[in-house]
Write a protein that holds these residues in place. Structure first.
Motif, PDB file in Angstrom:
ATOM      1  N   TYR A   1       0.450   5.608   4.065  1.00 39.52           N
ATOM      2  CA  TYR A   1      -0.301   4.901   5.101  1.00 39.52           C
ATOM      3  C   TYR A   1       0.614   4.212   6.115  1.00 39.52           C
ATOM      4  CZ  TYR A   1      -4.268   5.587   1.984  1.00 39.52           C
ATOM      5  OH  TYR A   1      -5.238   6.137   1.196  1.00 39.52           O
ATOM      6  N   TYR A   2       1.917   4.424   5.997  1.00 35.53           N
ATOM      7  CA  TYR A   2       2.885   3.765   6.883  1.00 35.53           C
ATOM      8  C   TYR A   2       3.311   4.706   8.005  1.00 35.53           C
ATOM      9  CZ  TYR A   2       3.891  -0.428   4.107  1.00 35.53           C
ATOM     10  OH  TYR A   2       3.813  -1.644   3.477  1.00 35.53           O
ATOM     11  N   LYS A   3       3.489   4.124   9.193  1.00 36.79           N
ATOM     12  CA  LYS A   3       4.107   4.835  10.303  1.00 36.79           C
ATOM     13  C   LYS A   3       5.096   3.881  10.957  1.00 36.79           C
ATOM     14  CE  LYS A   3       3.128   7.763  14.311  1.00 36.79           C
ATOM     15  NZ  LYS A   3       2.057   8.336  15.180  1.00 36.79           N
TER      16      LYS A   3
ATOM     17  N   VAL B   1       0.853  -1.184   0.000  1.00 36.42           N
ATOM     18  CA  VAL B   1       0.000   0.000   0.000  1.00 36.42           C
ATOM     19  C   VAL B   1       0.891   1.236   0.000  1.00 36.42           C
ATOM     20  CG1 VAL B   1      -1.856  -1.199   1.198  1.00 36.42           C
ATOM     21  CG2 VAL B   1      -0.165   0.073   2.528  1.00 36.42           C
ATOM     22  N   SER B   2       0.329   2.377  -0.273  1.00 39.53           N
ATOM     23  CA  SER B   2       1.103   3.605  -0.370  1.00 39.53           C
ATOM     24  C   SER B   2       1.868   3.903   0.917  1.00 39.53           C
ATOM     25  CB  SER B   2       0.180   4.781  -0.689  1.00 39.53           C
ATOM     26  OG  SER B   2       0.853   6.015  -0.562  1.00 39.53           O
ATOM     27  N   SER B   3       3.068   4.455   0.755  1.00 44.07           N
ATOM     28  CA  SER B   3       3.886   4.806   1.919  1.00 44.07           C
ATOM     29  C   SER B   3       3.203   5.843   2.800  1.00 44.07           C
ATOM     30  CB  SER B   3       5.251   5.328   1.467  1.00 44.07           C
ATOM     31  OG  SER B   3       5.099   6.481   0.644  1.00 44.07           O
TER      32      SER B   3
ATOM     33  N   THR C   1       2.736   0.642  12.070  1.00 36.30           N
ATOM     34  CA  THR C   1       1.307   0.631  11.771  1.00 36.30           C
ATOM     35  C   THR C   1       1.126   0.896  10.289  1.00 36.30           C
ATOM     36  OG1 THR C   1       1.094   2.983  12.335  1.00 36.30           O
ATOM     37  CG2 THR C   1       0.575   1.403  14.061  1.00 36.30           C
ATOM     38  N   ILE C   2       0.191   0.160   9.668  1.00 34.51           N
ATOM     39  CA  ILE C   2      -0.145   0.337   8.260  1.00 34.51           C
ATOM     40  C   ILE C   2      -1.643   0.557   8.177  1.00 34.51           C
ATOM     41  CG2 ILE C   2      -0.111  -0.697   5.967  1.00 34.51           C
ATOM     42  CD1 ILE C   2       2.255  -2.386   6.830  1.00 34.51           C
ATOM     43  N   MET C   3      -2.030   1.686   7.608  1.00 34.37           N
ATOM     44  CA  MET C   3      -3.441   2.070   7.550  1.00 34.37           C
ATOM     45  C   MET C   3      -4.051   2.058   8.950  1.00 34.37           C
ATOM     46  SD  MET C   3      -4.677   0.270   3.960  1.00 34.37           S
ATOM     47  CE  MET C   3      -6.075   1.385   3.813  1.00 34.37           C
ATOM     48  N   GLU C   4      -3.255   2.582   9.909  1.00 38.31           N
ATOM     49  CA  GLU C   4      -3.643   2.748  11.313  1.00 38.31           C
ATOM     50  C   GLU C   4      -3.877   1.431  12.043  1.00 38.31           C
ATOM     51  OE1 GLU C   4      -6.923   5.445  11.514  1.00 38.31           O
ATOM     52  OE2 GLU C   4      -5.729   7.158  10.842  1.00 38.31           O
TER      53      GLU C   4
END
Length: 311
Positions: free
Chosen positions: A149-151, A145-147, A188-191
């Motif tokens: 959405y990454y933390k 998924v798009s960066s 976290t990815i997409m929260e």
């Protein structure tokens, strides 16, 4: 096996046997020790959310209220509890991670990994140590998924680390930020939290300080002082180790023999016996880098006997 007396007879902890010999008393205290919990296998090693898997081992006991099972940081639902086998269910929100079991307060963290299919999962990072500014790779599945959405948070940091490029389905890479500390990486990815199975060790660049002596004969010993030369936190890793070279002009460098085990602050070496008199630069490389700074050392000419006086 956790015996029934663990629950019915806690008073045994304070029992003692007293024997009298004249006016002396000998008191022998009886100490209770919990059986050692082991985790040996999981089956299957992957599956989808809301499916069950089995954990094999020893000394789990039979009281479900005293057993907890974790997949990374996610607590799993315990379906069945036997002394050598636990059955658990994968809840919604779980991701790939290592299995941990807690029995009657005794925690066992394992390297056994269960992979949750159909959701983003990280199964490995490489390398597991590095300097600020280094790039580390995360491998897994369903990561594309798009960066945006990454933390990615390293220990000691509150802002996300930068991804070096857009993630693929099988992985992504990040740059270790300045000020990062050794410890767990929070992803976290997409929260939604995603387990990272391995902690990351942040290395500090090694430095050279001084020599215990700046001159001496070939074959003598000298100690090099510095910092971060052989980090103890990585003592168990398979690394190349510290290497010390004597350099002089365009001549081929000569490697020195280490004396004892290098520490983080000092390395003791033996000046190579093959060196001729002159000034040399001592260069040090660790398992992770070659230190730019060198230290000067003068090899003294060996004493010569020119005249023998006879009385």
């Amino acid at each position: 096996m956790k015996k029934i007396y663990n629950y019915l007879l806690p008073v045994l902890l304070s029992l003692c046997v007293v024997s009298c010999d004249n006016d002396d008393e000998e008191v022998v205290r009886m100490n209770q020790q919990d059986p050692v919990v082991t985790v040996t296998e999981i089956s299957p090693v992957n599956g989808y959310v809301d499916t069950n898997f089995t954990i094999m081992g020893t000394n789990f006991g039979v009281v479900a209220d005293d057993v907890e099972v974790y997949l990374g940081s996610t607590k799993l639902e315990l379906i069945a509890c036997e002394d050598q086998q636990l059955t658990v269910r994968v809840p919604d929100g779980a991701s790939a991670g290592n299995i941990s079991v807690v029995v009657y307060g005794q925690r066992v963290d394992t390297q056994l990994q269960y992979d949750v299919l159909g959701v983003p999962g990280v199964t490995a990072i490489s390398p597991v140590y590095g300097f600020a500014g280094d790039v580390i790779a995360f491998a897994g599945h369903d990561l594309g998924v798009s960066s945006a959405y990454y933390k990615v948070l390293f220990a000691g940091k509150t802002e996300t680390a930068l991804l070096t490029d857009e993630p693929t389905n099988e992985g992504f890479s990040v740059k270790v930020p300045d000020g990062a500390q050794s410890g767990a990486i929070t992803l976290t990815i997409m929260e939604k939290p995603v387990n990272v199975p391995t902690q990351f060790t942040v290395l500090q660049h090694a430095t050279l300080d001084k020599l215990s002596a700046t001159q001496g004969f070939a074959g003598s010993e000298v100690t090099i002082g510095g910092a971060h030369l052989n980090p103890e936190l990585l003592a168990d890793a398979e690394l190349s180790g510290v290497k010390v070279l004597f350099k002089q002009g365009k001549n081929e460098p000569v490697e020195a023999e280490l004396v004892g085990e290098p520490t983080n602050e000092a390395v003791t070496i033996k000046v190579p016996a093959t060196l001729v008199a002159g000034t040399y630069q001592i260069a040090v490389s660790t398992s992770f880098e070659t230190i730019e700074k060198t230290l000067d050392y003068t090899v003294l000419p060996m004493p010569e006997v020119t005249v023998m006086l006879v009385q």
